[in-house]
Design an enzyme around this catalytic site. Sequence first.
Site, PDB file in Angstrom:
ATOM      1  N   ARG A  74      -3.077   2.656   9.386  1.00  0.00           N
ATOM      2  CA  ARG A  74      -3.888   1.454   9.220  1.00  0.00           C
ATOM      3  C   ARG A  74      -3.429   0.738   7.953  1.00  0.00           C
ATOM      4  NH1 ARG A  74      -9.375   0.843   6.536  1.00  0.00           N
ATOM      5  NH2 ARG A  74      -9.745  -1.347   6.935  1.00  0.00           N
ATOM      6  N   HIS A 118      -8.259  -7.595   3.942  1.00  0.00           N
ATOM      7  CA  HIS A 118      -8.705  -6.545   3.026  1.00  0.00           C
ATOM      8  C   HIS A 118      -8.775  -7.183   1.636  1.00  0.00           C
ATOM      9  CE1 HIS A 118      -8.923  -1.927   2.632  1.00  0.00           C
ATOM     10  NE2 HIS A 118      -9.222  -2.400   1.446  1.00  0.00           N
ATOM     11  N   GLU A 163     -14.706  -4.045   5.174  1.00  0.00           N
ATOM     12  CA  GLU A 163     -15.847  -3.947   4.263  1.00  0.00           C
ATOM     13  C   GLU A 163     -16.372  -5.308   3.806  1.00  0.00           C
ATOM     14  OE1 GLU A 163     -14.884  -1.260   1.081  1.00  0.00           O
ATOM     15  OE2 GLU A 163     -14.443   0.398   2.432  1.00  0.00           O
ATOM     16  N   ASN A 292     -16.034   3.331   7.133  1.00  0.00           N
ATOM     17  CA  ASN A 292     -15.437   3.839   5.887  1.00  0.00           C
ATOM     18  C   ASN A 292     -16.517   4.632   5.177  1.00  0.00           C
ATOM     19  OD1 ASN A 292     -13.233   2.322   6.587  1.00  0.00           O
ATOM     20  ND2 ASN A 292     -13.362   0.899   4.875  1.00  0.00           N
ATOM     21  N   TYR A 294     -17.596   7.478   2.119  1.00  0.00           N
ATOM     22  CA  TYR A 294     -17.223   8.181   0.886  1.00  0.00           C
ATOM     23  C   TYR A 294     -18.324   9.075   0.328  1.00  0.00           C
ATOM     24  CZ  TYR A 294     -13.034   5.411   0.946  1.00  0.00           C
ATOM     25  OH  TYR A 294     -11.833   4.876   1.329  1.00  0.00           O
ATOM     26  N   GLU A 373     -11.668   4.961   7.054  1.00  0.00           N
ATOM     27  CA  GLU A 373     -11.333   5.436   5.698  1.00  0.00           C
ATOM     28  C   GLU A 373     -12.247   6.596   5.364  1.00  0.00           C
ATOM     29  OE1 GLU A 373     -11.558   2.612   2.464  1.00  0.00           O
ATOM     30  OE2 GLU A 373     -10.520   1.072   3.636  1.00  0.00           O
TER      31      GLU A 373
END
Length: 483
Positions: A74, A118, A163, A292, A294, A373
Amino acid sequence: MTFPQGFLFGAATAAYQIEGAVGEGGRGPSIWDTFSRTPGAITGGDSGDVACDHYHRWEQDVDMMADLGLQAYRFSIAWPRVQPTGTGEFNEEGIAFYSRLVDRLLAKGITPMATLYHWDLPQPLEDAGGWLSRDTADAFAAYATRMVEELGDRVQMWATLNEPWVSSFVGYGAGAHAPGHADDVEALTAAHHLLLAHSRAYRAMKAARPELHVGIVNNCHTPRPWDPSNPRDRAAAEHIDALANTMFHEPLTHGTYPAVLKPNTAHLTDWSFVHGGDLGEMKGAVDWFGVNFYASHLVRHNSHKAAARSAVATLADGHQAGANSPWPGDEEIEFMAPPGPRTAMGWNVDPGALHAYLLKIHRETGLPIYVTENGSAWDDVCDEDGRIRDGRRVSYLHDHLGAVAAAIAEGADVRGYLAWSLMDNFEWAHGYAKRFGLVRVDYDTQLRTWKDSAYFYRETIRRREVLPLDQLESVTETPARTY
Ligand code: IFM
Protein backbone atom coordinates in the site's frame (compact mmCIF):
# COMPACT_ATOMS: atom_id res chain seq x y z
CA MET A 1 -3.79 -17.88 14.57
CA THR A 2 -4.16 -18.98 10.91
CA PHE A 3 -5.43 -16.95 7.98
CA PRO A 4 -7.78 -17.96 5.17
CA GLN A 5 -6.60 -18.54 1.60
CA GLY A 6 -6.67 -15.29 -0.34
CA PHE A 7 -5.97 -13.17 2.76
CA LEU A 8 -3.41 -10.54 1.72
CA PHE A 9 -0.35 -9.77 3.83
CA GLY A 10 1.46 -6.58 2.99
CA ALA A 11 3.08 -3.41 4.24
CA ALA A 12 2.23 0.26 3.86
CA THR A 13 4.01 3.57 3.34
CA ALA A 14 3.05 7.07 2.24
CA ALA A 15 4.61 9.35 -0.36
CA TYR A 16 5.75 12.28 1.76
CA GLN A 17 7.06 9.94 4.43
CA ILE A 18 9.43 8.02 2.14
CA GLU A 19 9.94 9.57 -1.29
CA GLY A 20 12.10 12.63 -0.70
CA ALA A 21 13.01 14.38 -3.97
CA VAL A 22 10.49 17.10 -3.22
CA GLY A 23 11.97 19.41 -5.82
CA GLU A 24 12.56 16.82 -8.54
CA GLY A 25 10.67 15.41 -11.48
CA GLY A 26 8.32 18.37 -11.79
CA ARG A 27 6.74 17.90 -8.34
CA GLY A 28 4.99 20.97 -6.95
CA PRO A 29 4.97 22.04 -3.29
CA SER A 30 2.49 20.54 -0.84
CA ILE A 31 1.14 21.76 2.48
CA TRP A 32 3.65 19.48 4.20
CA ASP A 33 6.58 21.19 2.47
CA THR A 34 5.26 24.45 3.82
CA PHE A 35 4.38 23.16 7.28
CA SER A 36 7.72 21.44 7.79
CA ARG A 37 9.44 24.76 7.14
CA THR A 38 7.41 26.43 9.88
CA PRO A 39 9.72 27.00 12.87
CA GLY A 40 8.82 24.69 15.74
CA ALA A 41 6.28 22.61 13.81
CA ILE A 42 8.38 19.44 13.48
CA THR A 43 10.63 17.81 16.05
CA GLY A 44 14.26 18.55 15.22
CA GLY A 45 13.24 20.83 12.37
CA ASP A 46 13.02 17.74 10.13
CA SER A 47 11.24 17.61 6.78
CA GLY A 48 10.44 15.07 4.06
CA ASP A 49 12.96 16.66 1.67
CA VAL A 50 15.05 13.48 1.52
CA ALA A 51 13.16 11.01 3.75
CA CYS A 52 14.07 7.44 2.64
CA ASP A 53 15.07 8.60 -0.81
CA HIS A 54 12.59 6.11 -2.18
CA TYR A 55 12.11 8.24 -5.30
CA HIS A 56 15.61 7.13 -6.34
CA ARG A 57 15.70 3.74 -4.62
CA TRP A 58 12.26 2.42 -5.51
CA GLU A 59 13.56 -0.53 -7.54
CA GLN A 60 15.68 -1.79 -4.70
CA ASP A 61 12.79 -1.18 -2.28
CA VAL A 62 10.44 -3.29 -4.39
CA ASP A 63 13.04 -6.06 -4.53
CA MET A 64 13.23 -5.91 -0.75
CA MET A 65 9.44 -6.22 -0.52
CA ALA A 66 9.61 -9.32 -2.68
CA ASP A 67 12.34 -10.79 -0.47
CA LEU A 68 10.10 -10.14 2.52
CA GLY A 69 7.39 -12.20 0.84
CA LEU A 70 4.91 -9.30 0.77
CA GLN A 71 1.76 -10.06 -1.19
CA ALA A 72 0.52 -6.48 -1.22
CA TYR A 73 2.03 -3.03 -0.99
CA ARG A 74 0.00 0.00 0.00
CA PHE A 75 1.61 3.22 -1.22
CA SER A 76 0.28 6.70 -1.74
CA ILE A 77 0.43 8.88 -4.80
CA ALA A 78 1.72 12.38 -4.11
CA TRP A 79 -0.92 14.61 -5.70
CA PRO A 80 1.63 17.46 -6.20
CA ARG A 81 3.96 15.06 -8.01
CA VAL A 82 1.37 14.16 -10.63
CA GLN A 83 -0.52 17.47 -10.74
CA PRO A 84 1.78 20.16 -9.35
CA THR A 85 -0.84 22.84 -8.73
CA GLY A 86 -3.75 20.52 -7.91
CA THR A 87 -5.81 21.68 -10.90
CA GLY A 88 -5.14 21.84 -14.61
CA GLU A 89 -2.07 20.31 -16.14
CA PHE A 90 -0.75 16.92 -15.08
CA ASN A 91 2.94 16.07 -14.84
CA GLU A 92 3.79 13.11 -17.07
CA GLU A 93 7.08 12.51 -15.30
CA GLY A 94 5.32 12.11 -11.97
CA ILE A 95 2.71 9.78 -13.43
CA ALA A 96 5.48 7.70 -15.04
CA PHE A 97 7.13 7.24 -11.63
CA TYR A 98 4.04 5.54 -10.20
CA SER A 99 3.42 3.62 -13.40
CA ARG A 100 6.91 2.09 -13.22
CA LEU A 101 6.44 1.32 -9.55
CA VAL A 102 3.18 -0.52 -10.27
CA ASP A 103 4.77 -2.48 -13.11
CA ARG A 104 7.64 -3.64 -10.94
CA LEU A 105 5.30 -4.61 -8.09
CA LEU A 106 3.20 -6.67 -10.48
CA ALA A 107 6.30 -8.26 -12.00
CA LYS A 108 7.25 -9.40 -8.48
CA GLY A 109 3.74 -10.76 -7.79
CA ILE A 110 2.87 -7.98 -5.31
CA THR A 111 -0.64 -6.52 -5.42
CA PRO A 112 -0.50 -2.71 -5.56
CA MET A 113 -2.94 -0.81 -3.32
CA ALA A 114 -2.93 2.89 -4.14
CA THR A 115 -3.99 5.67 -1.79
CA LEU A 116 -4.82 8.94 -3.51
CA TYR A 117 -4.49 11.29 -0.57
CA HIS A 118 -2.15 10.74 2.34
CA TRP A 119 -2.19 14.39 3.48
CA ASP A 120 0.01 16.10 0.86
CA LEU A 121 -2.42 18.65 -0.58
CA PRO A 122 -0.86 20.77 -3.36
CA GLN A 123 -0.04 24.13 -1.75
CA PRO A 124 -1.88 26.20 -4.41
CA LEU A 125 -5.10 24.41 -3.43
CA GLU A 126 -4.52 25.30 0.22
CA ASP A 127 -3.90 28.89 -0.86
CA ALA A 128 -7.33 28.80 -2.51
CA GLY A 129 -9.04 27.57 0.69
CA GLY A 130 -7.82 23.98 1.02
CA TRP A 131 -10.32 21.59 2.56
CA LEU A 132 -12.44 24.54 3.67
CA SER A 133 -13.43 25.02 0.06
CA ARG A 134 -15.95 22.76 -1.67
CA ASP A 135 -13.98 23.27 -4.90
CA THR A 136 -11.21 21.10 -3.47
CA ALA A 137 -13.61 18.15 -3.56
CA ASP A 138 -14.08 18.61 -7.30
CA ALA A 139 -10.36 19.06 -7.88
CA PHE A 140 -9.77 15.81 -6.00
CA ALA A 141 -12.33 13.96 -8.14
CA ALA A 142 -10.63 15.19 -11.32
CA TYR A 143 -7.22 14.08 -10.04
CA ALA A 144 -8.63 10.69 -9.00
CA THR A 145 -10.20 10.21 -12.42
CA ARG A 146 -6.91 10.84 -14.19
CA MET A 147 -5.10 8.42 -11.90
CA VAL A 148 -7.48 5.55 -12.64
CA GLU A 149 -7.23 6.34 -16.34
CA GLU A 150 -3.46 5.98 -16.03
CA LEU A 151 -3.13 3.12 -13.54
CA GLY A 152 -6.57 1.51 -13.29
CA ASP A 153 -5.69 -1.12 -15.88
CA ARG A 154 -3.17 -2.50 -13.36
CA VAL A 155 -4.30 -1.29 -9.93
CA GLN A 156 -7.62 -2.70 -8.73
CA MET A 157 -7.52 -1.65 -5.07
CA TRP A 158 -7.84 2.06 -4.43
CA ALA A 159 -8.23 4.10 -1.27
CA THR A 160 -9.33 7.68 -1.73
CA LEU A 161 -8.34 9.25 1.60
CA ASN A 162 -6.03 8.15 4.34
CA GLU A 163 -7.34 9.08 7.78
CA PRO A 164 -9.57 12.05 6.98
CA TRP A 165 -9.94 12.50 10.77
CA VAL A 166 -6.27 13.45 10.94
CA SER A 167 -6.42 15.70 7.86
CA SER A 168 -9.35 17.62 9.30
CA PHE A 169 -9.20 17.39 13.09
CA VAL A 170 -5.42 17.46 13.55
CA GLY A 171 -4.67 19.65 10.49
CA TYR A 172 -7.50 22.20 10.80
CA GLY A 173 -8.63 21.61 14.41
CA ALA A 174 -5.57 21.08 16.58
CA GLY A 175 -3.05 22.81 14.33
CA ALA A 176 -0.50 20.07 14.94
CA HIS A 177 -0.38 18.94 11.29
CA ALA A 178 -0.42 20.80 8.00
CA PRO A 179 -1.89 23.26 7.26
CA GLY A 180 -1.66 24.13 10.96
CA HIS A 181 -5.05 25.77 11.54
CA ALA A 182 -6.56 25.56 15.02
CA ASP A 183 -10.30 26.01 14.77
CA ASP A 184 -13.16 23.66 15.77
CA VAL A 185 -15.55 24.73 13.03
CA GLU A 186 -12.87 24.57 10.35
CA ALA A 187 -12.16 21.01 11.48
CA LEU A 188 -15.80 19.94 11.05
CA THR A 189 -16.05 21.79 7.73
CA ALA A 190 -12.88 20.17 6.40
CA ALA A 191 -14.11 16.73 7.48
CA HIS A 192 -17.34 17.22 5.55
CA HIS A 193 -15.53 18.41 2.43
CA LEU A 194 -13.13 15.47 2.64
CA LEU A 195 -16.10 13.10 2.71
CA LEU A 196 -17.58 14.97 -0.24
CA ALA A 197 -14.25 14.64 -2.06
CA HIS A 198 -14.18 10.93 -1.32
CA SER A 199 -17.73 10.47 -2.63
CA ARG A 200 -17.21 12.50 -5.80
CA ALA A 201 -13.95 10.71 -6.49
CA TYR A 202 -15.59 7.35 -5.82
CA ARG A 203 -18.34 8.00 -8.35
CA ALA A 204 -15.95 9.37 -10.96
CA MET A 205 -13.55 6.45 -10.56
CA LYS A 206 -16.32 3.87 -10.78
CA ALA A 207 -17.77 5.62 -13.84
CA ALA A 208 -14.36 5.37 -15.51
CA ARG A 209 -13.71 1.77 -14.41
CA PRO A 210 -16.63 0.03 -12.70
CA GLU A 211 -14.52 -2.99 -11.82
CA LEU A 212 -12.27 -1.11 -9.39
CA HIS A 213 -12.52 -1.59 -5.61
CA VAL A 214 -12.64 1.86 -4.11
CA GLY A 215 -12.55 2.36 -0.36
CA ILE A 216 -11.64 4.82 2.38
CA VAL A 217 -9.09 4.39 5.19
CA ASN A 218 -9.88 5.62 8.69
CA ASN A 219 -7.73 5.72 11.77
CA CYS A 220 -10.02 4.13 14.27
CA HIS A 221 -10.17 5.23 17.85
CA THR A 222 -11.62 2.90 20.44
CA PRO A 223 -12.89 5.19 23.21
CA ARG A 224 -14.12 3.27 26.23
CA PRO A 225 -15.90 4.95 29.12
CA TRP A 226 -13.75 5.30 32.21
CA ASP A 227 -16.68 4.16 34.35
CA PRO A 228 -19.08 2.16 32.17
CA SER A 229 -21.82 2.49 34.78
CA ASN A 230 -21.70 6.31 34.57
CA PRO A 231 -24.01 7.59 31.80
CA ARG A 232 -21.94 10.77 31.42
CA ASP A 233 -18.76 8.77 30.81
CA ARG A 234 -20.67 6.64 28.31
CA ALA A 235 -21.88 9.80 26.55
CA ALA A 236 -18.27 11.07 26.44
CA ALA A 237 -17.17 7.84 24.76
CA GLU A 238 -20.08 8.06 22.34
CA HIS A 239 -19.10 11.62 21.33
CA ILE A 240 -15.49 10.64 20.64
CA ASP A 241 -16.62 7.52 18.76
CA ALA A 242 -18.92 9.68 16.62
CA LEU A 243 -16.19 12.20 15.80
CA ALA A 244 -13.41 9.71 15.20
CA ASN A 245 -15.16 6.73 13.66
CA THR A 246 -18.84 6.85 12.79
CA MET A 247 -18.63 10.28 11.18
CA PHE A 248 -16.38 8.79 8.54
CA HIS A 249 -18.45 5.76 7.61
CA GLU A 250 -22.10 6.38 8.46
CA PRO A 251 -22.57 8.99 5.69
CA LEU A 252 -21.13 6.47 3.22
CA THR A 253 -23.16 3.47 4.36
CA HIS A 254 -26.39 5.19 5.48
CA GLY A 255 -26.31 8.76 4.15
CA THR A 256 -26.48 10.23 7.67
CA TYR A 257 -24.15 11.73 10.26
CA PRO A 258 -24.20 10.17 13.73
CA ALA A 259 -27.21 11.54 15.64
CA VAL A 260 -25.18 12.88 18.59
CA LEU A 261 -22.86 15.05 16.50
CA LYS A 262 -25.13 17.99 15.73
CA PRO A 263 -26.52 18.49 19.26
CA ASN A 264 -23.07 17.99 20.78
CA THR A 265 -21.54 20.71 18.60
CA ALA A 266 -24.55 23.05 18.31
CA HIS A 267 -22.73 25.66 20.46
CA LEU A 268 -19.99 25.77 17.80
CA THR A 269 -21.75 25.55 14.44
CA ASP A 270 -25.11 25.16 12.73
CA TRP A 271 -23.56 22.73 10.23
CA SER A 272 -24.60 24.96 7.32
CA PHE A 273 -21.53 23.68 5.49
CA VAL A 274 -23.62 20.58 4.77
CA HIS A 275 -25.63 21.37 1.65
CA GLY A 276 -28.83 19.66 0.58
CA GLY A 277 -27.90 16.63 -1.51
CA ASP A 278 -24.42 16.15 0.00
CA LEU A 279 -25.41 13.20 2.17
CA GLY A 280 -27.30 11.66 -0.73
CA GLU A 281 -24.12 11.86 -2.79
CA MET A 282 -22.21 10.11 -0.04
CA LYS A 283 -24.61 7.24 0.54
CA GLY A 284 -23.34 4.04 -1.01
CA ALA A 285 -20.03 5.53 -2.17
CA VAL A 286 -17.74 2.86 -0.75
CA ASP A 287 -16.71 -0.71 -1.61
CA TRP A 288 -14.40 -1.49 1.28
CA PHE A 289 -13.29 -0.04 4.54
CA GLY A 290 -9.69 0.41 5.68
CA VAL A 291 -8.87 0.26 9.38
CA ASN A 292 -5.68 1.86 10.70
CA PHE A 293 -5.27 0.68 14.26
CA TYR A 294 -2.61 1.59 16.83
CA ALA A 295 -3.97 1.99 20.36
CA SER A 296 -7.09 2.29 22.49
CA HIS A 297 -8.59 5.18 24.46
CA LEU A 298 -10.29 5.77 27.78
CA VAL A 299 -12.46 8.83 28.27
CA ARG A 300 -14.58 10.34 30.99
CA HIS A 301 -16.83 13.28 31.65
CA ASN A 302 -15.13 16.09 33.57
CA SER A 303 -17.00 19.37 33.93
CA HIS A 304 -13.91 21.08 35.39
CA LYS A 305 -11.65 20.22 32.53
CA ALA A 306 -12.13 23.22 30.25
CA ALA A 307 -9.03 25.07 31.43
CA ALA A 308 -6.69 22.17 30.73
CA ARG A 309 -8.43 21.32 27.50
CA SER A 310 -5.87 21.32 24.74
CA ALA A 311 -2.93 19.83 26.62
CA VAL A 312 -4.86 16.91 28.06
CA ALA A 313 -6.89 16.02 25.02
CA THR A 314 -4.10 16.16 22.51
CA LEU A 315 -1.29 14.59 24.48
CA ALA A 316 -3.28 11.76 26.02
CA ASP A 317 -4.63 10.53 22.70
CA GLY A 318 -1.14 10.31 21.31
CA HIS A 319 -1.12 13.22 18.91
CA GLN A 320 1.41 15.93 19.28
CA ALA A 321 -0.12 18.82 21.20
CA GLY A 322 -1.41 21.59 19.00
CA ALA A 323 -2.82 24.99 19.74
CA ASN A 324 -6.29 23.52 20.18
CA SER A 325 -7.99 20.19 20.83
CA PRO A 326 -8.64 17.88 17.86
CA TRP A 327 -12.06 17.02 19.35
CA PRO A 328 -14.72 19.73 18.77
CA GLY A 329 -17.28 19.68 21.57
CA ASP A 330 -14.96 18.03 24.09
CA GLU A 331 -15.03 20.86 26.63
CA GLU A 332 -16.12 18.40 29.31
CA ILE A 333 -14.40 15.27 28.02
CA GLU A 334 -11.09 14.10 29.34
CA PHE A 335 -8.78 11.48 27.89
CA MET A 336 -7.46 9.22 30.63
CA ALA A 337 -4.23 7.24 30.48
CA PRO A 338 -5.08 3.60 29.68
CA PRO A 339 -3.13 1.02 31.69
CA GLY A 340 -0.33 -1.10 30.26
CA PRO A 341 2.91 -0.65 28.32
CA ARG A 342 3.57 2.35 26.07
CA THR A 343 5.28 2.53 22.71
CA ALA A 344 7.77 5.26 21.84
CA MET A 345 4.76 7.33 20.71
CA GLY A 346 3.32 7.06 24.23
CA TRP A 347 0.49 4.92 22.83
CA ASN A 348 -0.79 1.96 24.79
CA VAL A 349 -0.74 -1.61 23.48
CA ASP A 350 -4.20 -3.18 23.34
CA PRO A 351 -4.72 -5.90 20.71
CA GLY A 352 -8.08 -6.77 22.27
CA ALA A 353 -9.35 -3.35 21.15
CA LEU A 354 -8.44 -4.18 17.53
CA HIS A 355 -10.33 -7.46 17.78
CA ALA A 356 -13.40 -5.67 19.19
CA TYR A 357 -13.18 -2.86 16.63
CA LEU A 358 -13.04 -5.23 13.66
CA LEU A 359 -16.20 -6.98 14.86
CA LYS A 360 -17.89 -3.61 15.51
CA ILE A 361 -17.06 -2.20 12.09
CA HIS A 362 -18.18 -5.45 10.49
CA ARG A 363 -21.55 -5.13 12.25
CA GLU A 364 -21.91 -1.42 11.49
CA THR A 365 -20.86 -1.36 7.83
CA GLY A 366 -21.11 -4.92 6.51
CA LEU A 367 -18.24 -4.01 4.18
CA PRO A 368 -15.09 -5.97 3.37
CA ILE A 369 -12.38 -4.74 5.73
CA TYR A 370 -8.63 -4.38 5.30
CA VAL A 371 -6.37 -3.56 8.22
CA THR A 372 -4.56 -0.94 6.18
CA GLU A 373 -2.08 0.05 8.91
CA ASN A 374 -0.98 -1.46 12.19
CA GLY A 375 2.36 -1.23 13.90
CA SER A 376 4.38 0.35 16.66
CA ALA A 377 7.34 2.68 17.17
CA TRP A 378 10.12 1.75 19.56
CA ASP A 379 13.59 3.05 20.30
CA ASP A 380 15.43 0.35 18.33
CA VAL A 381 18.99 -0.61 19.16
CA CYS A 382 21.48 -1.93 16.58
CA ASP A 383 23.53 -4.68 18.22
CA GLU A 384 27.22 -5.12 17.46
CA ASP A 385 26.56 -8.41 15.66
CA GLY A 386 24.44 -6.59 13.07
CA ARG A 387 21.02 -7.53 14.45
CA ILE A 388 18.19 -5.27 15.52
CA ARG A 389 16.40 -7.26 18.21
CA ASP A 390 13.10 -5.37 18.23
CA GLY A 391 11.34 -7.89 20.44
CA ARG A 392 8.62 -5.45 21.51
CA ARG A 393 7.68 -4.76 17.89
CA VAL A 394 7.64 -8.52 17.24
CA SER A 395 5.31 -9.08 20.23
CA TYR A 396 3.08 -6.23 19.12
CA LEU A 397 2.82 -7.72 15.63
CA HIS A 398 2.28 -11.21 16.99
CA ASP A 399 -0.56 -10.13 19.27
CA HIS A 400 -2.28 -7.87 16.74
CA LEU A 401 -2.10 -10.45 13.97
CA GLY A 402 -3.61 -12.88 16.47
CA ALA A 403 -6.42 -10.39 17.13
CA VAL A 404 -7.12 -10.16 13.38
CA ALA A 405 -7.18 -13.96 13.02
CA ALA A 406 -9.59 -14.22 15.97
CA ALA A 407 -11.92 -11.57 14.50
CA ILE A 408 -11.99 -13.44 11.18
CA ALA A 409 -12.77 -16.68 13.01
CA GLU A 410 -15.71 -14.87 14.66
CA GLY A 411 -17.13 -13.69 11.34
CA ALA A 412 -15.51 -10.32 10.54
CA ASP A 413 -14.87 -10.05 6.79
CA VAL A 414 -11.22 -9.00 7.08
CA ARG A 415 -9.36 -9.56 3.82
CA GLY A 416 -5.88 -8.27 4.42
CA TYR A 417 -3.32 -6.85 6.83
CA LEU A 418 -0.79 -4.16 5.92
CA ALA A 419 1.94 -3.60 8.48
CA TRP A 420 2.92 -0.01 9.23
CA SER A 421 5.48 0.43 8.05
CA LEU A 422 7.71 -1.22 5.50
CA MET A 423 10.60 0.90 6.74
CA ASP A 424 11.36 3.71 9.17
CA ASN A 425 10.26 7.04 7.75
CA PHE A 426 9.24 10.64 8.35
CA GLU A 427 6.74 10.47 11.19
CA TRP A 428 5.02 13.80 10.50
CA ALA A 429 5.25 16.24 13.44
CA HIS A 430 7.70 13.85 15.14
CA GLY A 431 10.13 14.01 12.22
CA TYR A 432 12.57 11.07 12.13
CA ALA A 433 12.52 10.60 15.89
CA LYS A 434 10.00 7.75 15.81
CA ARG A 435 10.69 4.48 14.02
CA PHE A 436 7.79 2.29 12.90
CA GLY A 437 9.62 0.20 10.27
CA LEU A 438 10.04 -3.53 9.92
CA VAL A 439 13.23 -2.41 8.22
CA ARG A 440 15.61 0.13 9.75
CA VAL A 441 16.70 3.11 7.68
CA ASP A 442 20.03 4.73 8.44
CA TYR A 443 19.25 8.29 7.39
CA ASP A 444 22.93 9.15 6.92
CA THR A 445 23.66 6.36 4.46
CA GLN A 446 20.13 5.24 3.42
CA LEU A 447 21.17 1.67 4.24
CA ARG A 448 18.14 -0.54 4.93
CA THR A 449 18.58 -3.30 7.55
CA TRP A 450 15.99 -5.92 8.42
CA LYS A 451 14.89 -5.88 12.03
CA ASP A 452 13.87 -9.13 13.76
CA SER A 453 10.26 -8.09 13.10
CA ALA A 454 10.91 -8.30 9.34
CA TYR A 455 11.99 -11.94 9.75
CA PHE A 456 9.03 -12.64 12.00
CA TYR A 457 6.62 -11.18 9.44
CA ARG A 458 8.23 -12.98 6.49
CA GLU A 459 7.84 -16.33 8.22
CA THR A 460 4.27 -15.57 9.31
CA ILE A 461 3.38 -14.76 5.70
CA ARG A 462 5.09 -17.92 4.46
CA ARG A 463 3.13 -20.12 6.89
CA ARG A 464 -0.12 -18.08 6.75
CA GLU A 465 -0.04 -18.53 10.50
CA VAL A 466 1.25 -16.24 13.26
CA LEU A 467 4.74 -17.46 14.10
CA PRO A 468 5.01 -18.57 17.76
CA LEU A 469 7.33 -16.15 19.55
CA ASP A 470 9.63 -18.91 20.78
CA GLN A 471 10.46 -19.77 17.15
CA LEU A 472 11.68 -16.28 16.24
CA GLU A 473 15.36 -17.03 16.75
CA SER A 474 15.22 -19.88 14.21
CA VAL A 475 14.12 -17.56 11.38
CA THR A 476 16.50 -14.62 11.88
CA GLU A 477 19.94 -14.10 10.30
CA THR A 478 23.11 -12.69 11.93
CA PRO A 479 24.11 -10.19 10.74
CA ALA A 480 20.75 -9.06 9.43
CA ARG A 481 20.14 -8.51 5.74
CA THR A 482 20.93 -5.09 4.32
CA TYR A 483 20.07 -3.25 1.09
O1 IFM B 1 2.82 7.41 10.13
C1 IFM B 1 1.45 7.45 10.31
C2 IFM B 1 0.73 7.28 8.99
O2 IFM B 1 1.12 8.22 8.05
C3 IFM B 1 -0.76 7.39 9.19
N1 IFM B 1 -1.20 6.54 10.24
C4 IFM B 1 -0.51 6.54 11.50
C5 IFM B 1 0.99 6.37 11.24
C6 IFM B 1 1.75 6.37 12.58
O3 IFM B 1 1.53 7.56 13.26
